[in-house]
Write an enzyme that holds these catalytic residues in place. Structure first.
Site, short mmCIF file in Angstrom:
data_model
loop_
_atom_site.label_atom_id
_atom_site.label_comp_id
_atom_site.label_asym_id
_atom_site.label_seq_id
_atom_site.Cartn_x
_atom_site.Cartn_y
_atom_site.Cartn_z
N CYS A 149 0.61 -1.62 0.42
CA CYS A 149 0.19 0.31 -0.17
C CYS A 149 1.23 0.99 0.63
O CYS A 149 0.68 2.36 -0.42
CB CYS A 149 -1.03 -0.05 1.04
SG CYS A 149 -2.11 -1.05 1.29
N HIS A 164 11.99 1.22 5.27
CA HIS A 164 12.14 0.17 4.88
C HIS A 164 12.53 -0.80 6.16
O HIS A 164 14.41 -1.28 6.94
CB HIS A 164 13.01 -0.54 3.91
CG HIS A 164 12.91 -2.04 3.08
ND1 HIS A 164 12.21 -2.67 3.74
CD2 HIS A 164 11.95 -2.01 2.06
CE1 HIS A 164 11.46 -3.60 2.63
NE2 HIS A 164 11.83 -3.22 1.49
N HIS A 197 -1.86 19.57 6.56
CA HIS A 197 -2.82 18.99 6.36
C HIS A 197 -2.66 17.27 6.43
O HIS A 197 -1.06 17.29 5.82
CB HIS A 197 -3.49 19.06 4.83
CG HIS A 197 -3.86 20.07 4.80
ND1 HIS A 197 -5.38 20.94 5.74
CD2 HIS A 197 -3.50 21.45 3.87
CE1 HIS A 197 -5.27 22.21 4.91
NE2 HIS A 197 -4.53 22.30 4.13
N HIS A 225 -3.05 7.29 5.20
CA HIS A 225 -3.13 6.20 4.17
C HIS A 225 -4.49 5.17 5.35
O HIS A 225 -4.54 5.36 6.31
CB HIS A 225 -2.13 4.82 4.28
CG HIS A 225 -2.71 3.46 3.91
ND1 HIS A 225 -3.33 3.29 2.65
CD2 HIS A 225 -2.28 2.63 4.11
CE1 HIS A 225 -3.94 1.75 2.61
NE2 HIS A 225 -3.24 0.95 3.39
N HIS A 259 -14.57 5.82 4.99
CA HIS A 259 -16.01 5.19 5.01
C HIS A 259 -16.65 4.94 3.60
O HIS A 259 -17.66 4.23 3.36
CB HIS A 259 -16.50 6.50 6.24
CG HIS A 259 -18.02 6.37 5.74
ND1 HIS A 259 -19.00 6.91 4.99
CD2 HIS A 259 -18.55 5.52 6.91
CE1 HIS A 259 -20.28 5.99 5.45
NE2 HIS A 259 -19.80 5.87 6.79
N ASN A 288 -10.15 0.90 1.96
CA ASN A 288 -9.30 0.97 1.52
C ASN A 288 -8.49 0.06 -0.02
O ASN A 288 -8.84 -0.81 -0.67
CB ASN A 288 -8.02 -0.27 2.66
CG ASN A 288 -6.53 -0.58 2.50
OD1 ASN A 288 -6.26 0.13 1.59
ND2 ASN A 288 -6.04 -1.13 2.84
#
Length: 512
Positions: free
Chosen positions: A243, A322, A406, A410, A439, A443
């Site tokens: 992702c 990582h 802002h 994720h 919502h 995802n």
């Protein structure tokens, strides 16, 4: 006067929802501490300016006291040192030229587009459960588990699943997976090209990321074929990176734009669900069924200085972390087969702890790049004190609200958003875009951070100079951050994913 202060929250009909009583001295102390910290922040921010004012004043006073003879003597001195002046000027011009030629080129985000599926692909809770039951693949305990996850997920009833999953029984196939990829990628790209008036032939760099679906020819080749992109295009196809691959794709495009001048780069981020739905009964592999939904984004980047006038944002920083060297982190999001040979993605129970460790490493690198000096000093002093006094001093958590206006976290799930809201000490408004994206769209993997940015734009909250922090987590395990600065007051582009529903948001998400 009472020594206590009472606060009350009222409902829409005027009733009192709850009351909280606090002692007045405690209340005043918290207010005083707030303003002390604010004053400290402003002092450290403008410390250099405050220190320079006396120096400038002294120089001005000394210069005003010089008589014409002194000025004439200074001019004669410069005339007699003409060679030195010429050498200095030459070095200055040469150094300036080298700096201009070798400095990193600014990367501008001209515009981006997010895919919004047709209404017939939306899935409600009862449809999801009914279809799962009718497939005949899930045990009763597995169905109950999925329903509990769905209730607690934070997803609404308008998220999208691919066409193949609407059939009974589902029809996952290579052809159906290609069809899903085409609908999402082409839908986002068509809208991007229409909004920017960029011709496909103008694109010099193409980066596509999709973790679980990597056919031959590649997804990037499908785009080249569809839009007849030029033959010397630099195209890349990133797979298996989870992702957080959207930020990785932006980083790759940024590096390419440093090498190839006066061109455009398009970054397409998506995930494919059709062939990656799990039809087994291992609970850790059932969770992705409940969370992942159809979505994708297309981003147009430019290194042309002429595009600064129409671009929305400028790329400021990208920081990548990582943790793949650690075995537990490597296996916390893992594609595998269960005991009966059915393939799915397993999520470890240690996922949140591993994500927290990756986040800590990432912000340790990002912090010095973005935090004001006041926060860096507090963090450094606390670190030194902790080393000297061991456990007596709590670690200081920098206030990232001073660095960013802002936050696009994720939308991996409610737990991910809750954890970052708590650890970064954010306010509900800072995570509103993430919660509402989860919502409305679920995802959507690597593209979720763009749906969140689109939400913030649709609410009219992006002002010139605002900084946006996009942060994403992915298998491997990775935590990646991208920082953007708004070049103007940003308005939503035509056909925004929120265009037909922003008036209904934010909505109250009920906790199960």
């Amino acid at each position: 006067m009472s020594s206590e202060a009472t606060t009350a929250t009222t409902t829409g009909d005027g009733g009192v929802q709850n009351q909280q009583t606090r002692r007045l001295p405690d209340y005043l102390q918290s207010v005083n501490l707030k303003y002390v910290k604010l004053g400290y922040h402003y002092l450290m921010t403008y410390l250099l300016t405050l220190c320079l004012i006396p120096l400038i004043s002294v120089i001005f006073i000394e210069a005003s006291q010089m008589n014409p003879d002194d000025i004439h003597q200074l001019w004669l001195h410069l005339q007699y040192n003409l060679v030195s002046v010429i050498i200095f000027s030459t070095v200055l011009v040469f150094g300036t030229t080298v700096y201009i030629m070798t400095r990193p080129r600014s990367i501008y985000l001209v515009d981006y587009s997010c895919y919004r599926g047709p209404s017939h692909l939306q899935v409600k809770y009862h449809q999801f459960m009914e279809h799962s039951r009718l497939t005949g693949d899930f045990h009763e305990s597995s169905l109950e588990f999925q329903y509990k996850i769905l209730e607690r997920s934070g997803l609404g009833e308008e998220t999208y699943v691919p066409e193949a999953m609407h059939y009974i029984p589902p029809r996952p196939s290579m052809a159906a997976a290609r069809e899903e990829a085409e609908q999402v990628m082409y839908g986002a790209l068509d809208n991007l090209f229409a909004n920017t008036n960029i011709k496909p032939k103008d694109i010099g760099i193409l980066v596509v990321n999709c973790s679980l679906f990597n056919p031959t020819p590649s997804l990037s080749a499908m785009i080249v074929n569809k839009y007849k992109l030029r033959g010397n295009i630099r195209s890349f196809n990133l797979g298996g990176m989870g992702c957080s691959a959207g930020v990785i794709a932006i980083d790759l495009a940024k590096d390419m734009l440093q090498v190839h001048r006066n061109t455009y780069a398009v970054v397409v981020s998506t995930e494919n669900i059709t062939q990656n739905w799990y039809f087994g009964n291992k609970k850790s592999m059932l969770i992705p069924n409940c969370l992942f939904r159809v979505g994708g984004s297309a981003v147009l980047l430019s290194n042309k200085s002429s595009d600064k006038r129409r671009a929305k944002y400028k790329l400021v920083h990208i920081v990548r972390t990582h943790r793949g060297a650690d075995d537990k982190a490597f296996r916390c999001v893992y594609q595998e087969q269960d005991d009966v040979g059915k393939t799915g993605v397993s999520l470890s129970k240690d996922l949140m702890a591993i994500a927290g460790g990756a986040l800590k490493t990432n912000i340790t690198t990002l912090g010095p790049l973005v935090l004001p000096v006041s926060e860096q000093l507090l963090f450094f002093c606390t670190l030194v004190a902790k080393k000297l006094f061991t456990a007596k001093v709590k670690p200081y958590i920098p206030d990232f609200k001073l660095a960013f206006d802002h936050f696009c976290i994720h939308a991996g799930g409610r737990a991910v958003i809750d954890e970052l809201e708590k650890n970064l000490q954010l306010l509900p408004v800072h995570v509103e875009a993430s919660r509402m994206t989860l919502h409305r769209f679920g995802n959507t993997s690597s593209s979720s951070i763009w749906y969140e940015l689109a939400y913030t734009e649709a609410k009219g909250r992006i002002r010139k100079g605002n900084r946006v922090w996009q942060i994403a987590f992915g298998s491997g395990f990775k935590c990646n951050s991208a920082v953007w600065q708004a070049l103007r007051n940003v308005k939503p582009s035509p056909n925004s994913p929120w265009e037909d529903c922003i008036h209904r948001y934010p909505v109250m998400v009920i906790e199960a």
